[in-house]
Design a protein around this motif. Structure first.
Motif, PDB file in Angstrom:
ATOM      1  N   ILE A   8     -10.659 -96.764  75.096  1.00  0.00           N
ATOM      2  CA  ILE A   8      -9.351 -96.571  75.731  1.00  0.00           C
ATOM      3  C   ILE A   8      -9.223 -97.478  76.954  1.00  0.00           C
ATOM      4  N   THR A  11      -8.684-101.052  75.862  1.00  0.00           N
ATOM      5  CA  THR A  11      -7.306-101.199  75.385  1.00  0.00           C
ATOM      6  C   THR A  11      -6.339-101.249  76.558  1.00  0.00           C
ATOM      7  N   PHE A  87       1.363 -99.248  76.073  1.00  0.00           N
ATOM      8  CA  PHE A  87       0.050 -98.625  75.969  1.00  0.00           C
ATOM      9  C   PHE A  87       0.128 -97.333  75.148  1.00  0.00           C
ATOM     10  N   LEU A  91      -1.997 -96.457  71.832  1.00  0.00           N
ATOM     11  CA  LEU A  91      -2.816 -95.241  71.743  1.00  0.00           C
ATOM     12  C   LEU A  91      -2.472 -94.432  70.502  1.00  0.00           C
ATOM     13  N   ASP A  92      -1.184 -94.305  70.224  1.00  0.00           N
ATOM     14  CA  ASP A  92      -0.752 -93.507  69.080  1.00  0.00           C
ATOM     15  C   ASP A  92      -1.026 -94.201  67.750  1.00  0.00           C
ATOM     16  N   LEU A  96      -6.271 -93.345  69.330  1.00  0.00           N
ATOM     17  CA  LEU A  96      -7.394 -93.369  70.272  1.00  0.00           C
ATOM     18  C   LEU A  96      -7.605 -92.042  70.984  1.00  0.00           C
ATOM     19  N   ILE A  97      -6.554 -91.205  71.020  1.00  0.00           N
ATOM     20  CA  ILE A  97      -6.691 -89.865  71.586  1.00  0.00           C
ATOM     21  C   ILE A  97      -6.439 -88.874  70.459  1.00  0.00           C
ATOM     22  N   LEU A 104       0.667 -88.965  79.250  1.00  0.00           N
ATOM     23  CA  LEU A 104       0.249 -90.242  79.812  1.00  0.00           C
ATOM     24  C   LEU A 104       0.955 -90.422  81.147  1.00  0.00           C
TER      25      LEU A 104
END
Length: 193
Positions: A8, A11, A87, A91-92, A96-97, A104
């Motif tokens: 993360i 990224t 970002f 992430l989506d 990554l989460i 966020l």
């Protein structure tokens, strides 16, 4: 699937660079449905130097009076919004989460930013800082003073730069204290306004 903060962070670094920003810090807090990913950004070194030069040349630059220009991140709401949009998408898309719900938050590190890396101590030499050590020095773990020198492994605080309070006032007899960077548990700038 476990959260991979290093991935993360990498990224976030990549997305920040595409916006001429630097990642200062990233933290993930909470659990279950109250998870928060906080990202702290500042303009990259070239943009900060450009703003500092403009501020030096223009008395009416709109910068806060008495605040050292180097302590400012120069990040705008628009910078944060643009970074958050890009970002958040990455992430989506890359998942990554894990899990559906998280918040966020993107902001500047603030005037009392954390000092995390050796480069931070070099950059902010001459600034007031507050720090806590892992082990006591002269029976004290809490210090506030002006960071007078940093050689990469040792930092020297000028304690006479401010009036010491509490235990520090009673315990310290020296005007300066030298602290190993490895002994610093946490440190942050102290706003000078």
């Amino acid at each position: 699937m476990a959260l991979q903060l290093d991935t993360i962070r990498a990224t976030a670094d990549r997305v920040a660079a595409s916006h001429h920003l630097d990642l200062v810090d990233l933290e993930f807090t909470g659990g279950a449905k109250h998870r928060t990913l906080r990202v702290f950004l500042e303009k990259d070194a070239a943009a900060r130097a450009e703003f500092a030069a403009k501020a030096a040349a223009d008395e009416e630059a709109g910068l806060p009076k008495g605040v050292p220009v180097e302590t400012l991140s120069f990040v705008t709401h628009e910078d944060c919004a643009n970074f958050a949009r890009d970002f958040g998408t990455v992430l989506d898309v890359e998942d990554l989460i894990p899990g559906a719900e998280y918040t966020l938050e993107v902001s500047s590190p603030g005037l009392e930013r954390k000092l995390l890396r050796p480069a931070d101590y070099t950059r902010f030499t001459g600034s007031l800082i507050k720090l806590q050590t892992f082990s006591a020095i002269e029976n004290n773990r809490h210090f506030t003073g002006r960071l007078s020198t940093f050689d990469g492994t040792q930092l020297t605080l000028d304690l006479s730069a401010i009036k010491q309070k509490g235990k520090a006032k009673k315990a310290l007899t020296a005007q300066t204290v030298t602290i190993s960077l490895a002994n610093v548990e946490k440190a942050n700038l102290v706003a000078e306004i």
